[in-house]
Design a protein around this motif. Structure first.
Motif, PDB file in Angstrom:
ATOM      1  N   ASP A  85      88.270  92.373  67.199  1.00  0.00           N
ATOM      2  CA  ASP A  85      88.129  93.375  66.127  1.00  0.00           C
ATOM      3  C   ASP A  85      87.526  92.617  64.960  1.00  0.00           C
ATOM      4  O   ASP A  85      87.868  93.052  63.620  1.00  0.00           O
ATOM      5  N   ASP A  86      86.817  91.377  65.296  1.00  0.00           N
ATOM      6  CA  ASP A  86      86.277  90.686  64.366  1.00  0.00           C
ATOM      7  C   ASP A  86      84.790  91.231  63.610  1.00  0.00           C
ATOM      8  O   ASP A  86      84.146  91.549  64.490  1.00  0.00           O
ATOM      9  N   THR A  87      84.916  91.743  62.527  1.00  0.00           N
ATOM     10  CA  THR A  87      83.740  92.544  62.121  1.00  0.00           C
ATOM     11  C   THR A  87      82.698  91.468  61.458  1.00  0.00           C
ATOM     12  O   THR A  87      81.541  92.114  61.049  1.00  0.00           O
ATOM     13  N   ALA A  89      89.369  81.994  55.260  1.00  0.00           N
ATOM     14  CA  ALA A  89      88.724  80.925  56.346  1.00  0.00           C
ATOM     15  C   ALA A  89      88.409  79.514  55.364  1.00  0.00           C
ATOM     16  O   ALA A  89      88.634  78.390  55.571  1.00  0.00           O
ATOM     17  N   ARG A  90      87.901  79.847  54.007  1.00  0.00           N
ATOM     18  CA  ARG A  90      87.619  78.994  53.149  1.00  0.00           C
ATOM     19  C   ARG A  90      88.732  78.294  52.566  1.00  0.00           C
ATOM     20  O   ARG A  90      88.763  77.136  52.511  1.00  0.00           O
ATOM     21  N   SER A  91      89.703  79.087  52.178  1.00  0.00           N
ATOM     22  CA  SER A  91      90.968  78.582  51.767  1.00  0.00           C
ATOM     23  C   SER A  91      91.465  77.587  52.858  1.00  0.00           C
ATOM     24  O   SER A  91      92.160  76.579  52.573  1.00  0.00           O
ATOM     25  N   ILE A  92      91.649  78.173  54.072  1.00  0.00           N
ATOM     26  CA  ILE A  92      92.135  77.091  55.244  1.00  0.00           C
ATOM     27  C   ILE A  92      91.418  75.617  55.232  1.00  0.00           C
ATOM     28  O   ILE A  92      92.140  74.581  55.316  1.00  0.00           O
ATOM     29  N   VAL A  93      90.036  75.768  55.451  1.00  0.00           N
ATOM     30  CA  VAL A  93      89.118  74.724  55.314  1.00  0.00           C
ATOM     31  C   VAL A  93      89.430  73.677  54.230  1.00  0.00           C
ATOM     32  O   VAL A  93      89.319  72.750  54.231  1.00  0.00           O
ATOM     33  N   GLY A  94      89.638  74.477  53.200  1.00  0.00           N
ATOM     34  CA  GLY A  94      89.897  73.477  51.730  1.00  0.00           C
ATOM     35  C   GLY A  94      91.241  72.995  51.640  1.00  0.00           C
ATOM     36  O   GLY A  94      91.367  72.328  50.543  1.00  0.00           O
ATOM     37  N   ARG A 149      84.620  94.709  52.590  1.00  0.00           N
ATOM     38  CA  ARG A 149      85.960  94.166  52.002  1.00  0.00           C
ATOM     39  C   ARG A 149      86.638  93.206  53.011  1.00  0.00           C
ATOM     40  O   ARG A 149      86.937  91.966  52.757  1.00  0.00           O
ATOM     41  N   ILE A 150      86.702  93.770  54.323  1.00  0.00           N
ATOM     42  CA  ILE A 150      87.392  92.946  55.456  1.00  0.00           C
ATOM     43  C   ILE A 150      86.522  91.597  55.696  1.00  0.00           C
ATOM     44  O   ILE A 150      87.337  90.524  55.765  1.00  0.00           O
ATOM     45  N   ARG A 151      85.355  91.661  55.766  1.00  0.00           N
ATOM     46  CA  ARG A 151      84.561  90.564  55.946  1.00  0.00           C
ATOM     47  C   ARG A 151      84.805  89.402  54.934  1.00  0.00           C
ATOM     48  O   ARG A 151      84.920  88.130  55.196  1.00  0.00           O
ATOM     49  N   ARG A 152      84.781  89.876  53.611  1.00  0.00           N
ATOM     50  CA  ARG A 152      84.804  89.106  52.379  1.00  0.00           C
ATOM     51  C   ARG A 152      86.453  88.548  52.306  1.00  0.00           C
ATOM     52  O   ARG A 152      86.574  87.239  52.156  1.00  0.00           O
ATOM     53  N   GLN A 153      87.320  89.394  52.827  1.00  0.00           N
ATOM     54  CA  GLN A 153      88.534  88.794  52.718  1.00  0.00           C
ATOM     55  C   GLN A 153      88.767  87.682  53.772  1.00  0.00           C
ATOM     56  O   GLN A 153      89.265  86.576  53.695  1.00  0.00           O
ATOM     57  N   ARG A 154      88.328  87.981  55.102  1.00  0.00           N
ATOM     58  CA  ARG A 154      88.209  86.809  56.208  1.00  0.00           C
ATOM     59  C   ARG A 154      87.677  85.662  55.790  1.00  0.00           C
ATOM     60  O   ARG A 154      87.881  84.435  56.145  1.00  0.00           O
TER      61      ARG A 154
END
Length: 85
Positions: free
Chosen positions: A3-5, A79-84, A70-75
């Motif tokens: 379900d990865d858009t 992902a950026r917050s996990i990397v950071g 919106r889903i792509r932006r949230q994902r």
């Protein structure tokens, strides 16, 4: 179910055989601006293949273009917050 858009998956050539939209008029999934998307979303909801191809236009997986963006932006933000972190 994939379900990865954000990234398209490689689908078998006969993916349409398993799609909820088999036999439905394709125009239903590309409504005119301002037209209802309810009927298309009902057909797509719960479809096993709808989000696997990364389509950007029309109704896919019971979601509109705006909802998928919106889903792509949230994902991407998650992902950026996990990397950071």
């Amino acid at each position: 179910m994939h379900d990865d858009t954000t990234e398209p998956a490689i689908l078998p050539e006969n993916w349409q055989d398993d799609a909820n939209c088999l036999g439905v008029d394709p125009d239903l999934f590309f409504p005119e601006r301002g037209a209802s998307t309810r009927e298309a979303k009902e057909v797509c909801r719960g479809c096993e293949v709808a989000l696997q191809n990364g389509e950007k236009f029309g109704i896919w997986g019971g979601l509109s273009e705006r909802e998928r963006r919106r889903i792509r932006r949230q994902r991407a933000q998650a992902a950026r917050s996990i990397v950071g972190a």
